[in-house]
Design a protein around this motif. Structure first.
Motif, PDB file in Angstrom:
ATOM      1  N   PRO A  44       0.789  -1.220   0.027  1.00 10.82           N
ATOM      2  CA  PRO A  44      -0.108   0.019  -0.080  1.00 10.82           C
ATOM      3  C   PRO A  44       0.903   1.094   0.037  1.00 10.82           C
ATOM      4  O   PRO A  44       1.918   1.250   0.493  1.00 10.82           O
ATOM      5  N   ARG A  45       0.345   2.424  -0.508  1.00 12.57           N
ATOM      6  CA  ARG A  45       0.875   3.512  -0.495  1.00 12.57           C
ATOM      7  C   ARG A  45       0.142   4.458   0.646  1.00 12.57           C
ATOM      8  O   ARG A  45       0.862   5.323   1.108  1.00 12.57           O
ATOM      9  N   ALA A  46      -0.900   3.975   1.189  1.00  9.44           N
ATOM     10  CA  ALA A  46      -1.611   4.844   2.134  1.00  9.44           C
ATOM     11  C   ALA A  46      -2.216   3.678   2.982  1.00  9.44           C
ATOM     12  O   ALA A  46      -2.553   2.593   2.713  1.00  9.44           O
ATOM     13  N   LYS A  47      -2.465   3.960   4.390  1.00  8.14           N
ATOM     14  CA  LYS A  47      -2.856   3.218   5.451  1.00  8.14           C
ATOM     15  C   LYS A  47      -4.495   3.636   5.974  1.00  8.14           C
ATOM     16  O   LYS A  47      -5.077   2.820   6.558  1.00  8.14           O
ATOM     17  N   ASN A  48      -4.565   5.125   5.703  1.00  9.87           N
ATOM     18  CA  ASN A  48      -5.836   5.539   6.129  1.00  9.87           C
ATOM     19  C   ASN A  48      -6.512   6.587   5.047  1.00  9.87           C
ATOM     20  O   ASN A  48      -5.461   6.980   4.137  1.00  9.87           O
ATOM     21  N   VAL A  49      -7.533   6.954   5.437  1.00  9.70           N
ATOM     22  CA  VAL A  49      -8.172   7.715   4.554  1.00  9.70           C
ATOM     23  C   VAL A  49      -8.914   8.790   5.386  1.00  9.70           C
ATOM     24  O   VAL A  49      -9.657   8.632   6.491  1.00  9.70           O
ATOM     25  N   ILE A  50      -8.889  10.292   5.030  1.00  5.11           N
ATOM     26  CA  ILE A  50      -9.970  11.214   5.642  1.00  5.11           C
ATOM     27  C   ILE A  50     -10.544  11.835   4.465  1.00  5.11           C
ATOM     28  O   ILE A  50      -9.863  12.417   3.334  1.00  5.11           O
ATOM     29  N   PHE A  51     -11.938  11.577   4.313  1.00 10.00           N
ATOM     30  CA  PHE A  51     -12.751  12.043   3.009  1.00 10.00           C
ATOM     31  C   PHE A  51     -13.550  13.377   3.300  1.00 10.00           C
ATOM     32  O   PHE A  51     -14.329  13.250   4.224  1.00 10.00           O
ATOM     33  N   LEU A  52     -12.884  14.506   2.850  1.00 10.01           N
ATOM     34  CA  LEU A  52     -13.554  15.766   3.200  1.00 10.01           C
ATOM     35  C   LEU A  52     -14.784  15.807   2.102  1.00 10.01           C
ATOM     36  O   LEU A  52     -14.483  16.449   1.108  1.00 10.01           O
ATOM     37  N   HIS A  53     -15.924  15.779   2.378  1.00  7.76           N
ATOM     38  CA  HIS A  53     -17.151  16.012   1.633  1.00  7.76           C
ATOM     39  C   HIS A  53     -17.830  17.140   1.686  1.00  7.76           C
ATOM     40  O   HIS A  53     -18.312  17.594   2.841  1.00  7.76           O
ATOM     41  N   MET A  54     -17.707  18.224   0.633  1.00  3.02           N
ATOM     42  CA  MET A  54     -18.584  19.368   0.600  1.00  3.02           C
ATOM     43  C   MET A  54     -19.881  18.853   0.062  1.00  3.02           C
ATOM     44  O   MET A  54     -19.996  18.905  -1.230  1.00  3.02           O
ATOM     45  N   VAL A  55     -20.730  19.061   0.997  1.00  2.34           N
ATOM     46  CA  VAL A  55     -22.097  18.493   0.661  1.00  2.34           C
ATOM     47  C   VAL A  55     -22.780  19.805  -0.101  1.00  2.34           C
ATOM     48  O   VAL A  55     -23.103  20.898   0.115  1.00  2.34           O
ATOM     49  N   GLY A  56     -23.425  19.383  -1.358  1.00  2.00           N
ATOM     50  CA  GLY A  56     -24.044  20.271  -2.256  1.00  2.00           C
ATOM     51  C   GLY A  56     -23.521  20.502  -3.550  1.00  2.00           C
ATOM     52  O   GLY A  56     -24.129  20.549  -4.675  1.00  2.00           O
ATOM     53  N   VAL A 318     -15.608  13.261   6.814  1.00  2.00           N
ATOM     54  CA  VAL A 318     -16.164  14.403   7.209  1.00  2.00           C
ATOM     55  C   VAL A 318     -17.007  15.539   6.294  1.00  2.00           C
ATOM     56  O   VAL A 318     -16.628  15.278   5.260  1.00  2.00           O
ATOM     57  N   PHE A 319     -18.034  15.470   6.436  1.00  2.00           N
ATOM     58  CA  PHE A 319     -19.173  16.286   5.771  1.00  2.00           C
ATOM     59  C   PHE A 319     -19.309  17.766   6.223  1.00  2.00           C
ATOM     60  O   PHE A 319     -19.228  18.012   7.384  1.00  2.00           O
ATOM     61  N   ALA A 320     -18.953  18.659   5.198  1.00  2.00           N
ATOM     62  CA  ALA A 320     -19.246  20.068   5.443  1.00  2.00           C
ATOM     63  C   ALA A 320     -20.576  20.603   4.681  1.00  2.00           C
ATOM     64  O   ALA A 320     -20.299  20.708   3.320  1.00  2.00           O
ATOM     65  N   GLY A 321     -21.280  20.977   5.168  1.00  2.00           N
ATOM     66  CA  GLY A 321     -22.395  21.521   4.535  1.00  2.00           C
ATOM     67  C   GLY A 321     -22.405  22.988   4.018  1.00  2.00           C
ATOM     68  O   GLY A 321     -21.516  23.565   4.286  1.00  2.00           O
ATOM     69  N   GLY A 322     -23.436  23.330   3.250  1.00  2.00           N
ATOM     70  CA  GLY A 322     -23.337  24.598   2.618  1.00  2.00           C
ATOM     71  C   GLY A 322     -22.782  24.824   1.309  1.00  2.00           C
ATOM     72  O   GLY A 322     -22.731  26.242   1.056  1.00  2.00           O
ATOM     73  N   TRP A 323     -22.954  23.805   0.500  1.00  2.00           N
ATOM     74  CA  TRP A 323     -22.286  24.000  -0.999  1.00  2.00           C
ATOM     75  C   TRP A 323     -23.326  24.025  -1.970  1.00  2.00           C
ATOM     76  O   TRP A 323     -22.954  24.031  -3.238  1.00  2.00           O
ATOM     77  N   ASP A 324     -24.606  23.975  -1.681  1.00  2.00           N
ATOM     78  CA  ASP A 324     -25.543  24.008  -2.803  1.00  2.00           C
ATOM     79  C   ASP A 324     -26.173  25.062  -3.196  1.00  2.00           C
ATOM     80  O   ASP A 324     -27.136  25.657  -2.705  1.00  2.00           O
ATOM     81  N   GLY A 365     -13.879  16.874  -2.115  1.00  2.00           N
ATOM     82  CA  GLY A 365     -14.784  17.206  -3.330  1.00  2.00           C
ATOM     83  C   GLY A 365     -16.186  17.317  -2.780  1.00  2.00           C
ATOM     84  O   GLY A 365     -16.502  16.694  -1.763  1.00  2.00           O
ATOM     85  N   GLY A 366     -17.116  17.352  -3.890  1.00  2.00           N
ATOM     86  CA  GLY A 366     -18.512  17.309  -3.698  1.00  2.00           C
ATOM     87  C   GLY A 366     -19.183  16.140  -4.680  1.00  2.00           C
ATOM     88  O   GLY A 366     -18.477  15.556  -5.362  1.00  2.00           O
ATOM     89  N   GLU A 367     -20.357  15.836  -4.592  1.00  2.00           N
ATOM     90  CA  GLU A 367     -21.078  14.812  -5.135  1.00  2.00           C
ATOM     91  C   GLU A 367     -21.196  15.230  -6.761  1.00  2.00           C
ATOM     92  O   GLU A 367     -21.130  14.156  -7.646  1.00  2.00           O
ATOM     93  N   PHE A 368     -21.007  16.113  -7.120  1.00  2.00           N
ATOM     94  CA  PHE A 368     -20.930  16.382  -8.535  1.00  2.00           C
ATOM     95  C   PHE A 368     -20.361  18.317  -8.708  1.00  2.00           C
ATOM     96  O   PHE A 368     -20.058  18.837  -7.789  1.00  2.00           O
ATOM     97  N   GLY A 369     -20.580  18.714  -9.790  1.00  2.00           N
ATOM     98  CA  GLY A 369     -20.173  20.142 -10.009  1.00  2.00           C
ATOM     99  C   GLY A 369     -21.344  20.930 -10.076  1.00  2.00           C
ATOM    100  O   GLY A 369     -22.428  20.638  -9.945  1.00  2.00           O
ATOM    101  N   ARG A 370     -21.175  22.380 -10.925  1.00  2.00           N
ATOM    102  CA  ARG A 370     -22.181  23.265 -11.214  1.00  2.00           C
ATOM    103  C   ARG A 370     -21.993  23.509 -12.582  1.00  2.00           C
ATOM    104  O   ARG A 370     -21.066  23.549 -13.224  1.00  2.00           O
ATOM    105  N   THR A 371     -23.034  24.129 -13.086  1.00  2.00           N
ATOM    106  CA  THR A 371     -23.296  24.529 -14.323  1.00  2.00           C
ATOM    107  C   THR A 371     -22.697  25.992 -14.805  1.00  2.00           C
ATOM    108  O   THR A 371     -22.840  26.668 -13.844  1.00  2.00           O
ATOM    109  N   PRO A 372     -22.069  26.047 -15.831  1.00  2.00           N
ATOM    110  CA  PRO A 372     -21.817  27.279 -16.315  1.00  2.00           C
ATOM    111  C   PRO A 372     -22.770  28.230 -16.547  1.00  2.00           C
ATOM    112  O   PRO A 372     -22.399  29.632 -16.809  1.00  2.00           O
ATOM    113  N   MET A 373     -23.914  27.686 -16.574  1.00  2.00           N
ATOM    114  CA  MET A 373     -24.860  28.689 -17.015  1.00  2.00           C
ATOM    115  C   MET A 373     -25.574  29.163 -15.583  1.00  2.00           C
ATOM    116  O   MET A 373     -25.496  28.256 -14.544  1.00  2.00           O
ATOM    117  N   ILE A 374     -26.422  30.198 -15.755  1.00  2.00           N
ATOM    118  CA  ILE A 374     -27.025  30.663 -14.454  1.00  2.00           C
ATOM    119  C   ILE A 374     -28.120  29.980 -14.069  1.00  2.00           C
ATOM    120  O   ILE A 374     -29.199  29.593 -15.055  1.00  2.00           O
TER     121      ILE A 374
END
Length: 470
Positions: A44-56, A318-324, A365-374
């Motif tokens: 292995p190259r890594a033993k542990n994971v810290i996953f920072l999810h930006m909710v939204g 780790v979940f961080a809200g406020g990205w929608d 990262g988050g579950e997806f991205g955002r559109t270039p459109m408004i």
């Protein structure tokens, strides 16, 4: 090197000799289930994971994927050949382009380009691999979160953390292998850290805010620890009789979980007391004395994540809200970025100075991205809103650090609008395959048979992205 706890092996040997009278069939099921995934397929190259999810879902063209062409197209619709046949959550293909108001420039010696929204993260740019070419299959939050964490857009599959615990176990028998920290709700609820059809001992254990992260952590005042231990022993005897009778492996899991819960009463209170950390470490994460506000919950969770990894927890989510940001994105996005900027930079710095970054894979990262459109109308009532961006599954950006990935590296590319991937696509299945590879597991061999079929985190897809590995 084996990462299976010695105490667990002793327990197996103890059970194998029949001291608790467990039926041979149930014991065989327990042992065989573990053997299929235990051990490392490669170094292995890594033993542990810290996953920072930006909710939204953060906006890629405002954070890590600059698109100057949007300045020229601002207020116009994208070319029809680009949007034809595409699905959007709340806008139409004719929605107008909205440019990014933020400046981008190269950061660190490596020149990783990122937005001015992350001045602290810029100081550790040389530790990051930024992937601009991520793609997912899901366009809504609940299914998007599930897909990002379980590889499937519907409830019922084990999460990435559960698969990791299943494959590697834990290095600390006094704590769960998989722990979840959050500052607010997730769209998919507890299914995002579910064990699915794996044994329930692989499910993520949610730590709540405050000094009592788990219900009933303290024994009643009139009960001694010895008396509590007697209760656990009595319950174990009763559960053992049930296991002999019904030969259900989940009963053995229940026995183990009662014992773990008893040990956690001693191990957890000191662990979650981050006030024990030196003041300069707390300050680095942006924390303050409680009388001055204490700092954000996300900052506390990042520091706690480091403490958990330090104690041998395998996977911390780790979940961080406020990205929608459907509306008023240019009021809300700077606040969201400011909330995570300093803690993320501090986490990387802290892990590195302790010699832990090489062994710890940090993901943002988050579950997806955002559109270039408004998006400029409320999806519920149609009222006009301040400008925002809609969901977008065709491309988004994440970053990774430590754990065997290259530092100061940018991978993949999107078109001039940030609408679709043009170079080196990384599908979520590829992302999962790569993470498992870094953890020393072959995603095609980490399997569990359920209802007559072999299942994987990557299902029947995925390939390892070797180009991002150092």
């Amino acid at each position: 090197m084996t990462l299976t706890p010695v105490t667990k092996l002793k327990r197996r040997e103890f059970l194998r000799k029949g001291t608790l009278g467990i039926g041979s069939l149930a014991l065989s099921q327990l042992i065989n289930q573990d053997v299929r995934a235990e051990g490392l397929h490669h170094k292995p190259r890594a033993k542990n994971v810290i996953f920072l999810h930006m909710v939204g879902g953060p906006s890629q063209m405002d954070t890590f994927d600059p698109k100057p062409a949007l300045d020229k197209w601002d207020g116009q619709s994208l070319p029809d050949e680009l949007t034809r046949g595409q699905n959007f959550a709340f806008i139409t293909p004719q929605a107008r382009v909205i440019k990014s108001p933020y400046g981008f420039k190269p950061r660190g010696d490596s020149g990783v380009v990122m937005s001015e929204l992350f001045p602290q993260l810029a100081t550790v740019a040389d530790e990051l691999t930024v992937i601009r070419s991520m793609r997912t299959d899901e366009i809504n939050h609940g299914s998007g979160e599930l897909f990002f964490h379980t590889g499937h857009g519907r409830i019922g599959r084990p999460s990435f953390g559960a698969w990791t615990a299943y494959g590697l176990g834990t290095e600390n028998t006094d704590l769960p292998a998989y722990i979840v920290l959050k500052d607010g709700p997730t769209a998919a609820g507890t299914s995002v850290w579910s064990n699915g059809f794996l044994s329930s001992r692989h499910q993520g254990v949610e730590f709540r805010k405050g000094r009592q992260p788990i219900h009933f952590l303290d024994s009643p005042g009139f009960t001694s620890r010895e008396e509590r231990h007697d209760v656990i022993d009595a319950i174990t005897k009763l559960n053992t009789k049930s296991l002999e009778r019904y030969q259900d492996p989940e009963i053995a899991t229940r026995i183990a979980q009662y014992e773990l819960a008893f040990r956690m009463q001693k191990s957890v209170p000191e662990l979650v007391d981050i006030d024990r950390e030196p003041q300069h470490i707390q300050k680095m994460y942006g924390l303050q004395p409680s009388e001055q506000g204490g700092g954000t919950q996300f900052a506390r969770n990042c520091l706690l994540a480091r403490r958990l990894i330090e104690k041998g927890v395998r996977f911390v989510q780790v979940f961080a809200g406020g990205w929608d940001h459907h509306a008023a994105i240019y009021n809300a996005l700077p606040r969201s970025a400011a909330m995570v900027d300093q803690p993320c930079a501090a986490l990387i710095t802290d892990l590195k100075q302790r010699g832990m970054l090489d062994d710890t894979l940090v993901i943002w990262g988050g579950e997806f991205g955002r559109t270039p459109m408004i998006q400029e109308h409320n999806a519920g009532n149609g009222e006009k809103t301040a400008p925002g961006r809609d969901h977008h599954k065709e491309c988004f950006s994440i970053w990774m650090a430590g754990g065997g990935v290259k530092g100061g590296f940018t991978y993949g590319a999107t078109d001039e609008f940030g609408f679709g991937v043009t170079e080196s696509e990384v599908h979520v299945h590829d992302f999962h395959a790569t993470c498992l590879h870094l953890l020393g597991m072959n995603h095609e061999r980490l399997i569990h048979r359920h209802q007559g079929r072999d299942y994987r985190l990557t299902d029947v897809h995925g390939h390892v992205v070797h180009d991002i590995i150092s």
